[in-house]
Design a protein around this motif. Sequence first.
Motif, PDB file in Angstrom:
ATOM      1  N   ALA A   1      28.588 -33.057  83.320  1.00 21.42           N
ATOM      2  CA  ALA A   1      29.225 -32.695  81.823  1.00 21.42           C
ATOM      3  C   ALA A   1      28.166 -31.234  81.505  1.00 21.42           C
ATOM      4  CB  ALA A   1      28.699 -33.879  80.841  1.00 21.42           C
ATOM      5  N   ALA A   2      27.013 -31.275  81.793  1.00 22.46           N
ATOM      6  CA  ALA A   2      26.443 -30.052  81.639  1.00 22.46           C
ATOM      7  C   ALA A   2      26.693 -28.866  82.434  1.00 22.46           C
ATOM      8  CB  ALA A   2      24.479 -30.129  82.286  1.00 22.46           C
ATOM      9  N   GLY A   3      27.387 -28.923  83.725  1.00 27.39           N
ATOM     10  CA  GLY A   3      26.967 -27.916  85.302  1.00 27.39           C
ATOM     11  C   GLY A   3      25.689 -27.366  85.170  1.00 27.39           C
ATOM     12  N   PRO A   4      26.463 -26.575  86.215  1.00 28.42           N
ATOM     13  CA  PRO A   4      25.519 -25.770  87.184  1.00 28.42           C
ATOM     14  C   PRO A   4      23.922 -25.369  86.045  1.00 28.42           C
ATOM     15  CG  PRO A   4      26.465 -24.387  87.498  1.00 28.42           C
ATOM     16  CD  PRO A   4      27.027 -25.686  86.825  1.00 28.42           C
ATOM     17  N   PRO A   5      22.330 -24.850  86.014  1.00 30.57           N
ATOM     18  CA  PRO A   5      21.618 -24.717  84.796  1.00 30.57           C
ATOM     19  C   PRO A   5      21.644 -22.898  85.891  1.00 30.57           C
ATOM     20  CG  PRO A   5      20.282 -25.688  86.660  1.00 30.57           C
ATOM     21  CD  PRO A   5      22.298 -25.920  86.932  1.00 30.57           C
ATOM     22  N   PRO A   6      21.042 -21.844  84.840  1.00 28.84           N
ATOM     23  CA  PRO A   6      21.489 -20.433  85.035  1.00 28.84           C
ATOM     24  C   PRO A   6      20.632 -20.773  85.965  1.00 28.84           C
ATOM     25  CG  PRO A   6      20.355 -20.936  82.853  1.00 28.84           C
ATOM     26  CD  PRO A   6      21.036 -22.015  83.503  1.00 28.84           C
ATOM     27  N   GLY A   7      20.433 -19.025  86.830  1.00 27.70           N
ATOM     28  CA  GLY A   7      20.238 -18.785  87.767  1.00 27.70           C
ATOM     29  C   GLY A   7      19.985 -19.582  89.214  1.00 27.70           C
ATOM     30  N   ALA A   8      19.000 -19.118  89.422  1.00 31.00           N
ATOM     31  CA  ALA A   8      18.624 -20.567  90.809  1.00 31.00           C
ATOM     32  C   ALA A   8      18.210 -21.691  90.386  1.00 31.00           C
ATOM     33  CB  ALA A   8      17.880 -19.468  92.326  1.00 31.00           C
TER      34      ALA A   8
END
Length: 475
Positions: A264-271
């Motif tokens: 629901a959140a998806g990957p966070p920004p960056g690495a």
Amino acid sequence: MNVRHLLGIAALTVLVAGLVASGAAVSGAAAQDGPPQTPAAYYGEVTADGEPIDGVTVEAVVDGEVRDAIETDAGGRFGGPGAFDEKLTVEGPADEVSFRVAGSQAGTAGWESGANERVDLSLDEAPTPPDGGDGDETPDDDPTTDPGDGTTDSGDGADGGDGTAPGGAPGGAGGAPGGDAGDDAPGGEGSGDDPTDPPAAEDVLDLPAGASTTGAETATAAVDEATGTSSVTFTGQTSVEGITFDGAVEGAVGVAEYESAPAAAGPPPGASVSVVEISVPESATDAPATIRTRVSADRVGATGADPEDLRLSRFVDGEWRGLETTLVDESGDAVVLEAETPGFSSFAVSAVSEPDAAITVPVETLDPGETVTLSGLRSSDEYGEVVAYDWSVDGDAATGSTTDVSFASPGEYEVTLTVTNDAGERDTATATVAVAADDAPVEEPGLLSARALGALAVAVAAALVAVLVVRRYDR
């Protein structure tokens, strides 16, 4: 020179003038045809009530006609931003592109030649599965409704027994001190737990269904009467070391570390380095606090990140938002960070940096009226991806990884490109486009240009002179 020679010269002159005029007309017509337009590409995520929708068809529609279709994956995503990722492609030109999900209107976007645009689509509710079910049926024998879990019979302490009755929290319902108003001995043998111990993590944490975690624990917030603040300290089963609340908070606080970010959140920004869920008492959901995290040096090294680039982000209102983060300590074993948060939900530690904007101008000098394509595709980001390109060309705005420009007058024109990465960081680059001076007048496209008309006039004059000479000899 005899009459026949003179007549031949006049005819040849008229023929040459006609060829010049027709060539000019063809050149004028060709000048009106611009370079072919590149299809626009779209990718993104489909959600219903904030949850991703798996296996539904997304259609790109222009003027009621379906131009392309694609299916979402398990995370609700369709296509991707990479050069080799599948996307929805739409030939142009078009004023607007509409998107349908399982036959329902879900959003719109503009069309621009060569655009590579992210478009997130949402529905009020998930489409009904083909079999007509709602996918939420719960078996009648769901153990969560079994009265034997000890939650419906506070009883007299007998049901609690020694706390081993199936389905109950430690000690069963009778394990609570006093049973039913103290009818029997308090809680039978009970679970033996100290009443000051924090509750089990599963009783505190509110995790998405099917979430996979690598560790979880709870702690009880204690109020410091001298400062009016509260704090909890964890034992190291997750990357969160502790939390300090700005005000008085009492109750159990739970933290769990995910194997990967919730769908629901998806990957966070960056690495991404770590993603956790923090649950607090309801009264503290929007309470400001400071979070202290400790991430092993090995995990940081696996991303190739500089510790100075690590940042905490919080997932709220459908997006990851960066928090003001301080690098507290850096050693050979771990990196310690602190960040201030205005509330609680999912948190991530990831490496982010500013992107690097770059403009490519394919020619050194343009002719007046000549069209050229400027590109921002050489722009880059060290840890994440560039998600937006914003152009300013001689005061005019445009978007997309490339843009077509032309200038009517000679001179030097400034072009600006601002790129934004998935962490919301921006960078700007500028370039100068030179337009050469044109000594000859600019020809207007049409059947005959000014040059062609001049050539024709010379030919006619020559023909008239030839006729006059012929008449003189006839006399």
